[in-house]
Scaffold this motif. Structure first.
Motif, PDB file in Angstrom:
ATOM      1  N   ALA A  53      20.706  42.948  32.629  1.00  0.00           N
ATOM      2  CA  ALA A  53      20.126  42.320  31.443  1.00  0.00           C
ATOM      3  C   ALA A  53      19.081  43.262  30.843  1.00  0.00           C
ATOM      4  CB  ALA A  53      19.487  40.986  31.797  1.00  0.00           C
ATOM      5  N   THR A  54      19.144  43.465  29.531  1.00  0.00           N
ATOM      6  CA  THR A  54      18.261  44.424  28.858  1.00  0.00           C
ATOM      7  C   THR A  54      17.885  43.900  27.487  1.00  0.00           C
ATOM      8  OG1 THR A  54      19.417  46.246  29.965  1.00  0.00           O
ATOM      9  CG2 THR A  54      18.044  46.834  28.085  1.00  0.00           C
ATOM     10  N   PHE A  96      21.365  55.978  26.695  1.00  0.00           N
ATOM     11  CA  PHE A  96      20.652  54.913  27.397  1.00  0.00           C
ATOM     12  C   PHE A  96      21.354  53.572  27.209  1.00  0.00           C
ATOM     13  CE2 PHE A  96      17.709  51.342  27.112  1.00  0.00           C
ATOM     14  CZ  PHE A  96      17.097  51.388  28.349  1.00  0.00           C
ATOM     15  N   VAL A  97      21.735  53.256  25.966  1.00  0.00           N
ATOM     16  CA  VAL A  97      22.394  51.971  25.692  1.00  0.00           C
ATOM     17  C   VAL A  97      23.724  51.890  26.446  1.00  0.00           C
ATOM     18  CG1 VAL A  97      23.371  50.497  23.904  1.00  0.00           C
ATOM     19  CG2 VAL A  97      21.278  51.783  23.439  1.00  0.00           C
ATOM     20  N   THR A  98      24.479  52.974  26.441  1.00  0.00           N
ATOM     21  CA  THR A  98      25.756  53.006  27.163  1.00  0.00           C
ATOM     22  C   THR A  98      25.541  52.787  28.660  1.00  0.00           C
ATOM     23  OG1 THR A  98      26.681  54.533  25.536  1.00  0.00           O
ATOM     24  CG2 THR A  98      27.784  54.414  27.672  1.00  0.00           C
ATOM     25  N   GLU A  99      24.480  53.403  29.188  1.00  0.00           N
ATOM     26  CA  GLU A  99      24.166  53.254  30.612  1.00  0.00           C
ATOM     27  C   GLU A  99      23.805  51.807  30.938  1.00  0.00           C
ATOM     28  OE1 GLU A  99      20.540  54.561  33.533  1.00  0.00           O
ATOM     29  OE2 GLU A  99      21.220  56.046  32.081  1.00  0.00           O
ATOM     30  N   CYS A 100      23.091  51.144  30.022  1.00  0.00           N
ATOM     31  CA  CYS A 100      22.739  49.728  30.227  1.00  0.00           C
ATOM     32  C   CYS A 100      23.994  48.864  30.313  1.00  0.00           C
ATOM     33  CB  CYS A 100      21.832  49.240  29.094  1.00  0.00           C
ATOM     34  SG  CYS A 100      20.183  49.956  29.111  1.00  0.00           S
ATOM     35  N   PHE A 101      24.950  49.114  29.427  1.00  0.00           N
ATOM     36  CA  PHE A 101      26.206  48.370  29.467  1.00  0.00           C
ATOM     37  C   PHE A 101      26.938  48.635  30.784  1.00  0.00           C
ATOM     38  CE2 PHE A 101      26.232  48.455  24.597  1.00  0.00           C
ATOM     39  CZ  PHE A 101      25.747  47.156  24.515  1.00  0.00           C
TER      40      PHE A 101
END
Length: 580
Positions: free
Chosen positions: A425-426, A415-420
């Protein structure tokens, strides 16, 4: 009343009555499936209700004429909508037209032509069934579909399913109102939905007013929704939307259903269906050319699944010397409709659990027809259902925390990788318990597990109205990802979550501990100390828009650096931005 006056009043009704539309949308995707025809303007004509107006029409022998004219108005009005050919037109039918059903449907076909096959005739749950079943056969013969309206409220509702064999079940608003909080209604409605799906019918919830009702109905397996939460009735058909985005966007917790969609899609057999209008000769030819095929799905002109034709039920004809010729003989009147078998139906957005429930309660079912936005997509056989569930179970065992069933470390990192990658903005939140070890040592691991499950349930509750990703890192460490979140709204939401946990966790302590606000236990060095009651602290990390070149390790390092500060902070929270 004089004939001239009757004619004048009927003319004023036909000129003055206004046709409006209320959308019926797919509960998962928000796609507009159809609309119900509603009448307005009757008050100005001197009739307190629509029923009063139709009472007059019936008294003067003009009920069928007015009903047909209303349908003509609706079709002509919808012609302004470019994508109207996709819409089903749901029309409430007056039960007093039953004795003249054949003449009535003929008049409708003359009035609206090919649009007749788009109609869904709504039969009220209070209608007398033994009369209705013959009427329905006349309507269905030429392609119209049937909906059991106000299902659950009329005394003939259950009998209607058996005798009329409707294509849709429209739940009574009584069962929909407060469905999110009324447990008795949830039990009753869940049984209705399961029964309808088992019989191959799609379920429409009517009178939906709130987001929470909509979420509860999704959870219970409803296929479509109608009500002011979707859209109020509109006079101008151009106000109808092809897709109601707010329906598709609701409920971050339901994002997990996409995983089920992937398992279903992998196992789905895209068998080409046959049209209900095709001849039995074509069906026999199809089965002969596909030796391994045991059934073929059947749809109408709009792609709406009607059931399946099963090879084993045709054997008496297929292997008889004159069997195929008898069926092909139009004079005998044996059509594909005569060989249609029921089959459970489920939307591609449904969970595997719901699909399994529909299949397991259907008698002698070969599988489940899968639809997308109400249209045929493919067929899921019994072995395919088992394989999909087995593979999903194995995957979840690898990816989910065994206690809370929340996504574990691999999915959190993904999930974090996908946000990057998205550059959106997250806000990421890392939350862990305070004073968990002394609590666990004093009250035992079972009570510790209950505290962990409590926090997981509170997280799930908070996702209902938010697009959150929630995960369980392990032990008493949790993760929340908030796409598009800002600092202040994130801190407010996490602050409430922590506060609710601290309050609810008090129930795990004995009375003396609650009164003293602490327990005596050994610290890590073996020294007896007084420890406060359970609470939680959080580190919130803001990821600015456009941070596409950052890594999961950088987030982990920032959280580790701020963890101690969060535990000493007055509000148990710290916010830090992942700087360039």
């Amino acid at each position: 009343m004089k004939p001239s006056k009757v004619a004048s009043r009927l003319e004023s009704i036909l000129d003055g009555i206004n046709v409006t539309f209320q959308a019926i949308a797919n509960i998962h995707t928000g796609r507009c499936f159809g609309c119900e025809v509603l009448l307005r303007g009757h008050e100005a004509l001197g009739y307190p209700t629509v029923a009063d107006m139709f009472d007059f029409c019936h008294t003067v022998g003009a009920l069928a004429e007015v009903e047909v004219a209303v349908l003509g108005k609706a079709v002509n009005k919808l012609a302004r909508l470019e994508w109207n050919a996709e819409l089903r037109l749901f029309v409430p039918l007056d039960s007093r037209l039953l004795p003249e059903a054949r003449a009535f449907q003929k008049a409708i076909r003359q009035e609206i032509g090919d649009h007749y096959t788009r109609l869904v005739m709504e039969v009220d749950g209070g209608t007398v069934v033994d009369v209705t079943s013959e009427w329905v056969k006349a309507l269905k013969k030429h392609g119209a579909l049937i909906a059991a309206d106000r299902f659950g409220s009329g005394k003939f509702s259950q009998q209607l399913l058996h005798e009329v064999d409707p294509d849709f079940v429209k739940l009574s608003p009584f069962f929909v109102t407060d469905i999110d909080s009324d447990r008795r209604k949830r039990v009753a409605l869940s049984q209705m939905v399961a029964t309808a799906h088992t019989l191959g019918m799609q379920v429409i919830a009517t009178g939906v007013q709130t987001e929470r009702e909509n979420l509860a109905l999704r959870e219970l397996g409803c296929d479509m929704v109608q009500g002011v939460f979707v859209q109020k009735p509109v006079n101008d058909p151009l106000a109808l939307e092809a897709t109601y985005a707010h329906l598709a966007a609701i409920g971050g917790e339901y994002r997990r259903r996409r995983t089920d969609q992937e398992w279903i899609a992998e196992q789905l057999d895209g068998i080409a269906p046959v049209l209900i209008t095709e001849s039995m000769s074509q069906v026999f030819e199809r089965l002969a050319n596909e030796p391994g095929r045991t059934l073929i799905p059947v749809v109408d002109k709009q792609g709406q699944p009607l059931g399946v034709v099963v090879e084993r039920k045709l054997k008496n004809f297929a292997y008889s010397v004159f069997g195929k010729d008898l069926i092909a003989n139009k004079g005998i009147g044996r059509t594909l409709q005569n060989f249609l078998s029921h089959c459970p139906i489920a939307e591609i957005s449904s969970s595997l659990q719901q699909i399994l429930a529909s299949f397991s309660t259907a008698e002698s079912a070969d599988g489940v027809i899968i639809t997308e936005n109400g249209h045929y997509l493919g067929f899921l056989s019994a072995p395919s259902i088992i394989r999909a569930i087995h593979e999903r179970t194995l995957s979840r065992a690898r990816d989910e925390n065994p206690l809370t069933k929340l996504p574990g470390n691999d999915l959190i990192a993904g999930f974090v990788t996908e946000c990057f990658s998205s550059g959106q903005a997250t806000v990421l939140a890392y939350i862990d318990f305070d004073n968990f070890k002394p609590f666990n040592d004093t009250y035992g691991f079972r009570q510790g597990d209950r505290a962990i499950l409590l926090f997981a349930d509170l997280m799930r509750r908070e996702t209902i109205n938010r697009d959150w990703f929630i995960g369980h890192i392990g032990g008493d460490d949790f993760f929340i990802g908030m796409r598009g979140g800002d600092q202040w709204s994130a801190m407010e939401a996490i602050g409430k979550l922590v506060e609710d946990f601290s309050s609810d966790a008090e129930s795990f302590y004995d009375q003396a501990a609650r009164e003293n606000r602490c327990i005596s236990a050994k610290d890590r060095d073996g020294t007896i100390k007084c420890f406060p009651l359970l609470s939680a602290s959080a580190v919130l990390v803001g990821i600015p828009a456009g941070s596409t070149d950052r890594t999961v390790d950088e987030v982990s390092a920032l959280i580790a650096a701020k963890k101690k500060d969060s535990k000493t902070s007055p509000n148990k929270m710290v916010f830090a931005v992942l700087e360039e």
